[in-house]
Design a protein around this motif. Structure first.
Motif, PDB file in Angstrom:
ATOM      1  N   PHE A 112       4.292   8.453  -5.669  1.00 25.73           N
ATOM      2  CA  PHE A 112       3.819   7.304  -4.501  1.00 25.73           C
ATOM      3  C   PHE A 112       5.200   6.986  -4.140  1.00 25.73           C
ATOM      4  O   PHE A 112       5.682   5.789  -4.353  1.00 25.73           O
ATOM      5  CB  PHE A 112       3.201   6.306  -5.180  1.00 25.73           C
ATOM      6  CG  PHE A 112       1.730   6.779  -5.603  1.00 25.73           C
ATOM      7  CD1 PHE A 112       0.774   6.634  -4.670  1.00 25.73           C
ATOM      8  CD2 PHE A 112       1.727   7.109  -7.038  1.00 25.73           C
ATOM      9  CE1 PHE A 112      -0.471   7.051  -5.095  1.00 25.73           C
ATOM     10  CE2 PHE A 112       0.394   7.647  -7.401  1.00 25.73           C
ATOM     11  CZ  PHE A 112      -0.808   7.546  -6.421  1.00 25.73           C
ATOM     12  N   PHE A 113       5.841   7.627  -3.303  1.00 24.07           N
ATOM     13  CA  PHE A 113       7.301   7.184  -2.746  1.00 24.07           C
ATOM     14  C   PHE A 113       7.346   6.536  -1.237  1.00 24.07           C
ATOM     15  O   PHE A 113       8.199   6.762  -0.735  1.00 24.07           O
ATOM     16  CB  PHE A 113       8.079   8.544  -2.793  1.00 24.07           C
ATOM     17  CG  PHE A 113       7.855   9.699  -2.492  1.00 24.07           C
ATOM     18  CD1 PHE A 113       8.289   9.956  -0.938  1.00 24.07           C
ATOM     19  CD2 PHE A 113       7.260  10.754  -2.794  1.00 24.07           C
ATOM     20  CE1 PHE A 113       7.893  10.950  -0.291  1.00 24.07           C
ATOM     21  CE2 PHE A 113       6.947  11.911  -2.376  1.00 24.07           C
ATOM     22  CZ  PHE A 113       7.324  12.002  -0.931  1.00 24.07           C
ATOM     23  N   ARG A 114       6.055   6.684  -0.641  1.00 27.99           N
ATOM     24  CA  ARG A 114       6.080   6.111   0.753  1.00 27.99           C
ATOM     25  C   ARG A 114       4.954   4.816   0.861  1.00 27.99           C
ATOM     26  O   ARG A 114       3.919   4.728   0.086  1.00 27.99           O
ATOM     27  CB  ARG A 114       5.418   7.530   1.465  1.00 27.99           C
ATOM     28  CG  ARG A 114       6.043   8.512   1.710  1.00 27.99           C
ATOM     29  CD  ARG A 114       5.795   9.685   2.165  1.00 27.99           C
ATOM     30  NE  ARG A 114       4.322  10.092   1.701  1.00 27.99           N
ATOM     31  CZ  ARG A 114       3.527  11.021   2.342  1.00 27.99           C
ATOM     32  NH1 ARG A 114       3.945  11.636   3.454  1.00 27.99           N
ATOM     33  NH2 ARG A 114       2.252  11.548   1.567  1.00 27.99           N
ATOM     34  N   GLN A 115       5.518   3.993   1.470  1.00 30.98           N
ATOM     35  CA  GLN A 115       4.758   2.675   1.692  1.00 30.98           C
ATOM     36  C   GLN A 115       4.378   2.687   3.078  1.00 30.98           C
ATOM     37  O   GLN A 115       4.807   3.128   3.863  1.00 30.98           O
ATOM     38  CB  GLN A 115       5.965   1.446   1.368  1.00 30.98           C
ATOM     39  CG  GLN A 115       5.000   0.281   1.506  1.00 30.98           C
ATOM     40  CD  GLN A 115       5.765  -1.073   0.978  1.00 30.98           C
ATOM     41  OE1 GLN A 115       6.927  -0.726   0.422  1.00 30.98           O
ATOM     42  NE2 GLN A 115       5.308  -2.300   1.345  1.00 30.98           N
ATOM     43  N   VAL A 116       2.938   2.153   3.117  1.00 31.58           N
ATOM     44  CA  VAL A 116       2.104   1.934   4.514  1.00 31.58           C
ATOM     45  C   VAL A 116       2.750   0.790   4.980  1.00 31.58           C
ATOM     46  O   VAL A 116       2.909  -0.213   4.393  1.00 31.58           O
ATOM     47  CB  VAL A 116       0.840   1.860   4.201  1.00 31.58           C
ATOM     48  CG1 VAL A 116      -0.047   1.813   5.540  1.00 31.58           C
ATOM     49  CG2 VAL A 116       0.364   3.467   3.634  1.00 31.58           C
ATOM     50  N   LEU A 124       5.061   5.264   7.748  1.00 27.90           N
ATOM     51  CA  LEU A 124       5.059   5.402   6.474  1.00 27.90           C
ATOM     52  C   LEU A 124       6.742   5.379   6.310  1.00 27.90           C
ATOM     53  O   LEU A 124       7.578   5.692   7.077  1.00 27.90           O
ATOM     54  CB  LEU A 124       4.940   6.763   6.013  1.00 27.90           C
ATOM     55  CG  LEU A 124       3.269   7.036   5.950  1.00 27.90           C
ATOM     56  CD1 LEU A 124       2.994   8.543   5.535  1.00 27.90           C
ATOM     57  CD2 LEU A 124       2.405   6.136   5.273  1.00 27.90           C
ATOM     58  N   ILE A 182      10.354   4.905   0.139  1.00 32.44           N
ATOM     59  CA  ILE A 182      11.053   3.883  -0.663  1.00 32.44           C
ATOM     60  C   ILE A 182      11.598   4.217  -1.702  1.00 32.44           C
ATOM     61  O   ILE A 182      12.111   3.408  -2.667  1.00 32.44           O
ATOM     62  CB  ILE A 182       9.828   2.848  -0.909  1.00 32.44           C
ATOM     63  CG1 ILE A 182       8.714   3.423  -1.804  1.00 32.44           C
ATOM     64  CG2 ILE A 182       9.181   2.032   0.233  1.00 32.44           C
ATOM     65  CD1 ILE A 182       7.652   2.356  -2.385  1.00 32.44           C
ATOM     66  N   VAL A 201       0.785  -1.295  -0.050  1.00 36.31           N
ATOM     67  CA  VAL A 201       0.186   0.046   0.041  1.00 36.31           C
ATOM     68  C   VAL A 201       0.851   1.189  -0.010  1.00 36.31           C
ATOM     69  O   VAL A 201       1.670   1.236   1.016  1.00 36.31           O
ATOM     70  CB  VAL A 201      -0.941   0.071   1.230  1.00 36.31           C
ATOM     71  CG1 VAL A 201      -1.875   1.361   1.222  1.00 36.31           C
ATOM     72  CG2 VAL A 201      -1.621  -1.125   1.448  1.00 36.31           C
ATOM     73  N   LEU A 202       0.648   2.202  -1.066  1.00 37.69           N
ATOM     74  CA  LEU A 202       1.444   3.470  -0.950  1.00 37.69           C
ATOM     75  C   LEU A 202       0.401   4.561  -0.952  1.00 37.69           C
ATOM     76  O   LEU A 202      -0.794   4.327  -1.274  1.00 37.69           O
ATOM     77  CB  LEU A 202       2.378   3.292  -2.346  1.00 37.69           C
ATOM     78  CG  LEU A 202       3.358   2.176  -2.465  1.00 37.69           C
ATOM     79  CD1 LEU A 202       3.072   0.931  -3.040  1.00 37.69           C
ATOM     80  CD2 LEU A 202       4.758   2.849  -3.371  1.00 37.69           C
ATOM     81  N   VAL A 203       0.889   5.646  -0.660  1.00 37.06           N
ATOM     82  CA  VAL A 203       0.138   6.949  -0.588  1.00 37.06           C
ATOM     83  C   VAL A 203       1.024   8.053  -1.194  1.00 37.06           C
ATOM     84  O   VAL A 203       2.366   7.845  -1.114  1.00 37.06           O
ATOM     85  CB  VAL A 203      -0.039   7.369   0.787  1.00 37.06           C
ATOM     86  CG1 VAL A 203      -1.073   6.329   1.513  1.00 37.06           C
ATOM     87  CG2 VAL A 203       1.247   7.416   1.556  1.00 37.06           C
ATOM     88  N   ASP A 204       0.307   8.800  -1.740  1.00 42.20           N
ATOM     89  CA  ASP A 204       1.117  10.134  -2.539  1.00 42.20           C
ATOM     90  C   ASP A 204       1.488  11.140  -1.715  1.00 42.20           C
ATOM     91  O   ASP A 204       1.315  11.329  -0.398  1.00 42.20           O
ATOM     92  CB  ASP A 204       0.345  10.381  -3.842  1.00 42.20           C
ATOM     93  CG  ASP A 204      -0.840  11.264  -3.647  1.00 42.20           C
ATOM     94  OD1 ASP A 204      -1.040  11.381  -2.322  1.00 42.20           O
ATOM     95  OD2 ASP A 204      -1.496  11.986  -4.438  1.00 42.20           O
ATOM     96  N   CYS A 205       2.198  11.953  -2.351  1.00 46.69           N
ATOM     97  CA  CYS A 205       2.783  13.162  -1.709  1.00 46.69           C
ATOM     98  C   CYS A 205       1.877  13.879  -1.027  1.00 46.69           C
ATOM     99  O   CYS A 205       2.086  14.731   0.170  1.00 46.69           O
ATOM    100  CB  CYS A 205       3.722  14.089  -2.636  1.00 46.69           C
ATOM    101  SG  CYS A 205       2.761  14.256  -4.146  1.00 46.69           S
TER     102      CYS A 205
END
Lengths: 135, 135
Positions: B109-113, B118, B121, A80-84
């Protein structure tokens, strides 16, 4: 109440954007193919994390929608990724049953816009009439 | 007026869904990486097709936003796809400048939950302070 709220840490994803519903993209974890876009509210997001399977909020049915609950085409969540901005979710999934689209295609994006109109660029992988019960 | 409108052929994408704004996913045409999600109204969609470069509708600035107009990080559109419901757009693009995200990353989308919060990545590919003018 506002004072209390303002002391809470910033939440990511931020469901207050989009009036409680955020777009959630499902992408094939192996191939990168974009399979579909659904919407999530906080409850469907929490359920997705808890199950490890995609649970959207269906705007047409106005309820949580465990993707594949009828067709068996479950999406196993690999990441699961989230955007900026914290207002879009990206699920990297293993698509069970080989198809995300209720019309029988692997991806819901099976039509390309061309100067001559829409061009279907994929072959269906299942027959919706055999997969979904008549309403 | 309503009678006239009802005689028009169904339009795809259907901007009447989503109050005139539809989500538009930008995906790297070569690698399949999901770069960002923006929004389009009918005017930005028409401008995207006319230019062959992504033009979104900026909800924060409340105007058309030719992606890369300030940073130079233009998105050359290689294909435009629409989903089964006609209410989501998928752009397959060549991302100029190597980065879609205003925070300097290739993808927004450079962050993974993760269970621990967070996790970033990716590595930034440019320095936003050097790319964007001070407001």
């Amino acid at each position: 109440m506002l004072t209390f709220m303002s002391k809470l840490p910033a939440e990511i994803p931020d469901f207050s954007k989009g009036d409680g519903l955020l777009p959630a993209i499902a992408q094939d974890a192996e191939t990168g193919e974009v399979l579909m876009l659904g919407y999530m509210n906080a409850a469907s997001y929490a359920e997705t994390l808890a199950r490890g399977e995609a649970v959207y909020f269906s705007r047409s049915r106005n309820r949580l929608w465990h993707k594949g609950e009828e067709s068996g085409h479950i999406q196993k969540v690999r990441a699961v990724l989230v955007d900026c901005d914290g207002d879009t979710i990206l699920l990297q999934v293993e698509q069970l049953g080989g198809a995300a689209c209720h019309q029988g295609y692997r991806s819901c994006f099976f039509r390309q816009v061309t100067p001559d109109g829409l061009n279907t660029i994929a072959e269906p992988v299942f027959d919706p009439a055999k997969t979904y019960k008549a309403p």
